[in-house]
Design a protein around this motif. Sequence first.
Motif, PDB file in Angstrom:
ATOM      1  N   GLY A 420       0.847  -1.197   0.000  1.00  0.00           N
ATOM      2  CA  GLY A 420       0.000   0.000   0.000  1.00  0.00           C
ATOM      3  C   GLY A 420       0.874   1.235   0.000  1.00  0.00           C
ATOM      4  O   GLY A 420       1.846   1.317  -0.751  1.00  0.00           O
ATOM      5  N   LEU A 443      -3.658   1.082   3.523  1.00  0.00           N
ATOM      6  CA  LEU A 443      -4.126   0.259   2.409  1.00  0.00           C
ATOM      7  C   LEU A 443      -5.285   1.006   1.758  1.00  0.00           C
ATOM      8  O   LEU A 443      -6.034   1.703   2.453  1.00  0.00           O
ATOM      9  N   ASP A 444      -5.488   0.819   0.464  1.00  0.00           N
ATOM     10  CA  ASP A 444      -6.625   1.530  -0.129  1.00  0.00           C
ATOM     11  C   ASP A 444      -7.927   0.758   0.036  1.00  0.00           C
ATOM     12  O   ASP A 444      -8.977   1.177  -0.397  1.00  0.00           O
ATOM     13  N   ARG A 445      -7.849  -0.389   0.709  1.00  0.00           N
ATOM     14  CA  ARG A 445      -9.056  -1.210   0.905  1.00  0.00           C
ATOM     15  C   ARG A 445      -9.018  -1.780   2.319  1.00  0.00           C
ATOM     16  O   ARG A 445      -8.012  -1.663   3.019  1.00  0.00           O
ATOM     17  N   PHE A 446     -10.114  -2.442   2.725  1.00  0.00           N
ATOM     18  CA  PHE A 446     -10.115  -3.164   4.003  1.00  0.00           C
ATOM     19  C   PHE A 446      -9.615  -4.575   3.752  1.00  0.00           C
ATOM     20  O   PHE A 446     -10.048  -5.212   2.799  1.00  0.00           O
ATOM     21  N   ALA A 468      -6.852   1.175   7.013  1.00  0.00           N
ATOM     22  CA  ALA A 468      -7.600   1.028   5.766  1.00  0.00           C
ATOM     23  C   ALA A 468      -8.168   2.399   5.427  1.00  0.00           C
ATOM     24  O   ALA A 468      -8.395   3.215   6.317  1.00  0.00           O
ATOM     25  N   THR A 469      -8.384   2.658   4.168  1.00  0.00           N
ATOM     26  CA  THR A 469      -8.932   3.951   3.762  1.00  0.00           C
ATOM     27  C   THR A 469     -10.445   3.840   3.622  1.00  0.00           C
ATOM     28  O   THR A 469     -10.941   2.992   2.879  1.00  0.00           O
ATOM     29  N   TYR A 471     -12.329   6.816   3.117  1.00  0.00           N
ATOM     30  CA  TYR A 471     -12.701   7.874   2.172  1.00  0.00           C
ATOM     31  C   TYR A 471     -11.459   8.689   1.855  1.00  0.00           C
ATOM     32  O   TYR A 471     -10.629   8.930   2.733  1.00  0.00           O
ATOM     33  N   ARG A 550     -13.895  -3.739  14.127  1.00  0.00           N
ATOM     34  CA  ARG A 550     -14.506  -3.252  12.880  1.00  0.00           C
ATOM     35  C   ARG A 550     -15.942  -2.833  13.144  1.00  0.00           C
ATOM     36  O   ARG A 550     -16.690  -3.544  13.797  1.00  0.00           O
ATOM     37  N   ASP A 553     -20.489  -1.809   8.116  1.00  0.00           N
ATOM     38  CA  ASP A 553     -20.213  -1.014   6.918  1.00  0.00           C
ATOM     39  C   ASP A 553     -21.147   0.191   6.777  1.00  0.00           C
ATOM     40  O   ASP A 553     -20.715   1.278   6.400  1.00  0.00           O
ATOM     41  N   GLN A 557     -19.994   4.053   6.416  1.00  0.00           N
ATOM     42  CA  GLN A 557     -20.305   4.888   5.252  1.00  0.00           C
ATOM     43  C   GLN A 557     -20.920   6.211   5.678  1.00  0.00           C
ATOM     44  O   GLN A 557     -20.559   7.287   5.192  1.00  0.00           O
TER      45      GLN A 557
END
Length: 587
Positions: A420, A443-446, A468-469, A471, A550, A553, A557
């Motif tokens: 990443g 990282l650009d993702r989870f 993790a990103t 946004y 975590r 989701d 968001q």
Amino acid sequence: MQPQITVLDAGGQYCHLIARKVRELGVYADVAPSETPASELKGRKGIIISGGPSSVYDAGSPTIDPALLTAGIPVFGICYGLQLIAHQLGGTVEKGERGEYGFAELDVLDEDTLLRGVSGTPGVSIPVWMSHRDLVAKPPAGFRGLASTDTCPIAAMGSEEKRIYGVQFHPEVAHTPCGQTILANFVETICGCTKDWDPARQIESIEEHIRQVAGSRNIFFFVSGGVDSTVAYTLCLKALGPDRVHGTYVDSGLMREGETEFVRESFAKLGAKGFFVEDARKRFLTALAGIVEPERKRHVIGEKFVEVQERILEGDNYMDGGWILGQGTIYPDTIESGGSAKADLIKTHHNRVAGIQKLIDAGRIIEPLSSFYKDEVRAIGRQLGIPAEMLDRHPFPGPGLAIRCLCSEYEGASQKVEEGWILPIKSVGVQGDSRTYRPVLALDRFPASEAEAAALINRRSDVNRVLATAYSQVPLGELRGHAAQLTAERLDRLRRADAIVRRLSLAGGFEKEVWQFPVVLIPLGTATHPDSVVLRPIDSVDGMTARAVRMPDALLQEMSKELAAVEGVAAVFYDLTNKPPGTIEWE
Ligand code: XMP
């Protein structure tokens, strides 16, 4: 009140967890150093020796008075405690090379005493939590193995005749579901303890104690808005009446949104008459101007608190003979614990105010909660009618948002690596006993699993966190780090972000699922949006270790959307790092 059970502290945090679990059985237990002479433990119905990080073969490792093992009092050793018993009574302790950490399946050989009721359904495995290097290879004469696991021949042992028992695993942790049954077998059946402990029913005697200590003197507090000082203050208020108890809250300007008003209203509702707010916002901000380095920030804040409190002590004449100091100290704070716990505590206490030290030295101090654990303090608070929104608050660090507003001296771009991006900022972490100050991996993702995140950190020794990103306004590679300090503007930005996170996680019930939820501002962004926000929800028992949690989701968001709209915010990250190797706070 005399404890029925004493937990001997063989190092670290385990002893308190064990004492709390015994108290949950309604039996009064306290904690004492492992070397406490047997003569000081007369009258106990049982002794528990805790786990700890040492090996019985290390020079200077914790030991116990050997007389305890011949005194006829039941003894129960846990992990290191078991090894110590085996070692002292002539069994064999084998030095482990690699150690065993995590779940193991217990094979019960004897269910008559310590392990009664543990096996449940035949054929169904019994999970227990192991965390050890050394192990007992051969029990001492007169002892029998009561259980084993694949890698551990003596996972439990005992001697009915001597009334001494031990287990290699940790019955006190949540990961050992049968743990409370085992503790109850020892405490209730083997030791014969009776129920004598219910903190909420001790309010009257605490109040009586306060009246005795205070005599004709009044009590003043520095209140923080936290659970402990609020409950301690309320007890004093009830004991002496509102005219004789004062509380001052120092507003450092480093608190969360609405905090000062919340504390003011809460104290008014509790019937406090002498509640004062000292507005020190300007003084703190001026002192912090230009400071970047985390330890320096803490030091300056500590010094300011000292200065402000000193001024209040002198200015309001609290040092004259008519007043004593009330404090919300709870039980774990009063114990000198060994090992890493001590080191970790150092930073959590502010510099000692000279005036306060003088009062302590003169015995002009009252700590009504000094024999209680946090959950017991909450139970007392509930009984006193303190509202849940005050009692169920997450812990909040003394230096406040200052340690969640990351500062930096450098400009810089992120660096692309296989996994990443390495961000051009540094946060504090902890590895072994020492603190680290390293960049973080974004990282650009989870990642697909918790294990994947953990593996990433283990693979790269140049970072101490992985994010993790959630946004980002621009691609990650375009975010730049920049020099930043603790300014009113950045603190306001963090306060707004923090308030959004708190509102949404309260509404969605997520607040209840985590132990603490720091929101961090980092100097990484674009020309128009200089900062980013990091979400750091964690689960923990006492802050010593923590697991990243975590959130659902949908909640993430919604949160990201609102945070993206905060003035100056370029990106929202999610911290996936456990402690260790990351600390809870970023500093
Ligand atoms: P770390 O960042 O070391 O934090 O993993 C562990 C726990 O301690 C809290 N903390 C503090 N609490 N004064 C406090 O009262 C402090 O100076 C302080 N520093 C950290 C932190 O919020 C976490 O719960």
